[in-house]
Scaffold this motif. Structure first.
Motif, PDB file in Angstrom:
ATOM      1  N   ASP A  61       6.923   6.925 -13.003  1.00 15.91           N
ATOM      2  CA  ASP A  61       6.159   7.317 -11.809  1.00 15.91           C
ATOM      3  C   ASP A  61       5.818   6.037 -11.051  1.00 15.91           C
ATOM      4  O   ASP A  61       4.953   5.276 -11.471  1.00 15.91           O
ATOM      5  CB  ASP A  61       4.898   8.057 -12.237  1.00 15.91           C
ATOM      6  CG  ASP A  61       4.083   8.578 -11.062  1.00 15.91           C
ATOM      7  OD1 ASP A  61       4.352   8.196  -9.907  1.00 15.91           O
ATOM      8  OD2 ASP A  61       3.145   9.366 -11.311  1.00 15.91           O
ATOM      9  N   GLU A  62       6.522   5.805  -9.939  1.00 14.53           N
ATOM     10  CA  GLU A  62       6.358   4.586  -9.148  1.00 14.53           C
ATOM     11  C   GLU A  62       5.504   4.870  -7.917  1.00 14.53           C
ATOM     12  O   GLU A  62       5.785   5.793  -7.155  1.00 14.53           O
ATOM     13  CB  GLU A  62       7.719   4.060  -8.683  1.00 14.53           C
ATOM     14  CG  GLU A  62       8.679   3.749  -9.808  1.00 14.53           C
ATOM     15  CD  GLU A  62      10.034   3.324  -9.296  1.00 14.53           C
ATOM     16  OE1 GLU A  62      10.694   2.536 -10.000  1.00 14.53           O
ATOM     17  OE2 GLU A  62      10.468   3.772  -8.213  1.00 14.53           O
ATOM     18  N   ARG A  63       4.468   4.066  -7.713  1.00 16.38           N
ATOM     19  CA  ARG A  63       3.582   4.180  -6.548  1.00 16.38           C
ATOM     20  C   ARG A  63       3.677   2.887  -5.739  1.00 16.38           C
ATOM     21  O   ARG A  63       3.246   1.840  -6.205  1.00 16.38           O
ATOM     22  CB  ARG A  63       2.136   4.413  -6.980  1.00 16.38           C
ATOM     23  CG  ARG A  63       1.932   5.542  -7.990  1.00 16.38           C
ATOM     24  CD  ARG A  63       1.888   6.883  -7.319  1.00 16.38           C
ATOM     25  NE  ARG A  63       1.821   7.945  -8.311  1.00 16.38           N
ATOM     26  CZ  ARG A  63       0.935   8.913  -8.296  1.00 16.38           C
ATOM     27  NH1 ARG A  63       0.031   8.963  -7.344  1.00 16.38           N
ATOM     28  NH2 ARG A  63       0.970   9.851  -9.221  1.00 16.38           N
ATOM     29  N   PHE A  64       4.264   2.979  -4.536  1.00 18.10           N
ATOM     30  CA  PHE A  64       4.491   1.820  -3.677  1.00 18.10           C
ATOM     31  C   PHE A  64       3.378   1.683  -2.644  1.00 18.10           C
ATOM     32  O   PHE A  64       2.941   2.675  -2.070  1.00 18.10           O
ATOM     33  CB  PHE A  64       5.802   1.987  -2.884  1.00 18.10           C
ATOM     34  CG  PHE A  64       7.038   1.994  -3.724  1.00 18.10           C
ATOM     35  CD1 PHE A  64       7.841   0.872  -3.801  1.00 18.10           C
ATOM     36  CD2 PHE A  64       7.436   3.132  -4.422  1.00 18.10           C
ATOM     37  CE1 PHE A  64       9.003   0.877  -4.550  1.00 18.10           C
ATOM     38  CE2 PHE A  64       8.592   3.152  -5.173  1.00 18.10           C
ATOM     39  CZ  PHE A  64       9.382   2.021  -5.241  1.00 18.10           C
ATOM     40  N   VAL A  65       2.967   0.447  -2.381  1.00 15.36           N
ATOM     41  CA  VAL A  65       2.101   0.124  -1.252  1.00 15.36           C
ATOM     42  C   VAL A  65       2.810  -0.999  -0.495  1.00 15.36           C
ATOM     43  O   VAL A  65       3.071  -2.068  -1.058  1.00 15.36           O
ATOM     44  CB  VAL A  65       0.695  -0.335  -1.697  1.00 15.36           C
ATOM     45  CG1 VAL A  65      -0.152  -0.719  -0.480  1.00 15.36           C
ATOM     46  CG2 VAL A  65       0.001   0.753  -2.516  1.00 15.36           C
ATOM     47  N   TYR A  66       3.141  -0.728   0.780  1.00  8.86           N
ATOM     48  CA  TYR A  66       3.887  -1.677   1.598  1.00  8.86           C
ATOM     49  C   TYR A  66       2.951  -2.550   2.427  1.00  8.86           C
ATOM     50  O   TYR A  66       1.803  -2.201   2.670  1.00  8.86           O
ATOM     51  CB  TYR A  66       4.860  -0.924   2.513  1.00  8.86           C
ATOM     52  CG  TYR A  66       5.948  -0.212   1.740  1.00  8.86           C
ATOM     53  CD1 TYR A  66       7.093  -0.894   1.352  1.00  8.86           C
ATOM     54  CD2 TYR A  66       5.816   1.128   1.376  1.00  8.86           C
ATOM     55  CE1 TYR A  66       8.089  -0.249   0.637  1.00  8.86           C
ATOM     56  CE2 TYR A  66       6.810   1.775   0.654  1.00  8.86           C
ATOM     57  CZ  TYR A  66       7.942   1.080   0.286  1.00  8.86           C
ATOM     58  OH  TYR A  66       8.921   1.717  -0.431  1.00  8.86           O
ATOM     59  N   SER A  67       3.483  -3.674   2.891  1.00  2.18           N
ATOM     60  CA  SER A  67       2.691  -4.648   3.652  1.00  2.18           C
ATOM     61  C   SER A  67       2.158  -4.064   4.958  1.00  2.18           C
ATOM     62  O   SER A  67       1.163  -4.553   5.483  1.00  2.18           O
ATOM     63  CB  SER A  67       3.518  -5.904   3.938  1.00  2.18           C
ATOM     64  OG  SER A  67       4.757  -5.574   4.539  1.00  2.18           O
ATOM     65  N   ASP A  68       2.778  -3.006   5.471  1.00  3.55           N
ATOM     66  CA  ASP A  68       2.283  -2.377   6.702  1.00  3.55           C
ATOM     67  C   ASP A  68       1.225  -1.308   6.410  1.00  3.55           C
ATOM     68  O   ASP A  68       0.769  -0.617   7.313  1.00  3.55           O
ATOM     69  CB  ASP A  68       3.429  -1.796   7.526  1.00  3.55           C
ATOM     70  CG  ASP A  68       4.166  -0.661   6.819  1.00  3.55           C
ATOM     71  OD1 ASP A  68       3.765  -0.255   5.700  1.00  3.55           O
ATOM     72  OD2 ASP A  68       5.160  -0.170   7.392  1.00  3.55           O
ATOM     73  N   GLY A  69       0.849  -1.144   5.129  1.00  2.00           N
ATOM     74  CA  GLY A  69      -0.177  -0.171   4.739  1.00  2.00           C
ATOM     75  C   GLY A  69       0.377   1.183   4.334  1.00  2.00           C
ATOM     76  O   GLY A  69      -0.358   2.013   3.802  1.00  2.00           O
ATOM     77  N   SER A  70       1.648   1.425   4.559  1.00  2.00           N
ATOM     78  CA  SER A  70       2.229   2.710   4.179  1.00  2.00           C
ATOM     79  C   SER A  70       2.389   2.787   2.662  1.00  2.00           C
ATOM     80  O   SER A  70       2.416   1.757   1.968  1.00  2.00           O
ATOM     81  CB  SER A  70       3.566   2.940   4.887  1.00  2.00           C
ATOM     82  OG  SER A  70       4.504   1.962   4.499  1.00  2.00           O
ATOM     83  N   THR A  71       2.474   4.015   2.159  1.00  2.00           N
ATOM     84  CA  THR A  71       2.618   4.244   0.725  1.00  2.00           C
ATOM     85  C   THR A  71       3.788   5.188   0.472  1.00  2.00           C
ATOM     86  O   THR A  71       4.223   5.906   1.366  1.00  2.00           O
ATOM     87  CB  THR A  71       1.334   4.840   0.126  1.00  2.00           C
ATOM     88  OG1 THR A  71       1.069   6.093   0.748  1.00  2.00           O
ATOM     89  CG2 THR A  71       0.149   3.898   0.298  1.00  2.00           C
TER      90      THR A  71
END
Length: 174
Positions: free
Chosen positions: A74-84
């Motif tokens: 279960d991978e949860r991403f948080v990107y530098s632009d704030g998107s998930t």
């Protein structure tokens, strides 16, 4: 017409080369996916375009569990632009040193080959970009550096042409 022939030749030349995963058979420590993902993992990564410019940075929290012979990531991403984003991989052994994987945005099965400290994944992914979705191909290499550190480098391609690369560093948590 000559441009089309030249383009086809370039695509064929780039698709024929490359390293076979068996080249890493003797490399240590040996990668055991179930063991590496037996604890929570954090990852940090970047996406670079063809020119090498970093387009996005991201952090991933990965929690896993085993269900029979399947490994669920279960991978949860948080990107530098704030998107998930969330991606749930279901991985299953597929014979000696082979794995298959599925996720909602992966088309068909991801095919994995394992040898020594290396794992090569190949798959197609539906990639959302600015309200559109593009089908891209990933050639994904993972290398176990020590019992807690895994490095991942992926090439993202469309029609055999590299669009960019993803680099990730995974660290198992205590």
């Amino acid at each position: 017409m000559r441009r089309l022939i030249l383009l086809c030749c370039c695509i064929l030349l780039t698709s024929c080369g490359g390293v076979a995963v068996d080249e890493y058979t003797a490399e240590q420590p040996a990668l055991d996916l179930k063991e590496f993902f037996s604890r929570p993992v954090q990852a940090w990564g970047i996406f670079q375009d063809r020119s090498g410019k970093v387009i996005k940075r991201f952090h991933v929290d990965i929690n896993s569990r085993q269900e029979g012979n399947r490994l669920i990531l279960d991978e949860r991403f948080v990107y530098s632009d704030g998107s998930t984003q969330q991606r749930i991989w279901t991985l299953r052994p597929d014979g000696k040193n082979r794995w298959r994987g599925t996720a909602d945005d992966v088309v068909g099965d991801a095919i994995g080959e394992l040898a020594g400290n290396a794992l090569r994944w190949r798959y197609e992914l539906n990639l959302p970009v600015d309200g559109k979705t593009y089908l891209v191909t990933f050639d994904d290499w993972m290398y176990l550096m020590d019992e807690n550190t895994l490095i991942n480098r992926s090439s993202m391609l469309k029609f055999g042409i590299e669009l960019g690369q993803v680099t990730l560093f995974f660290r198992r948590q205590p």
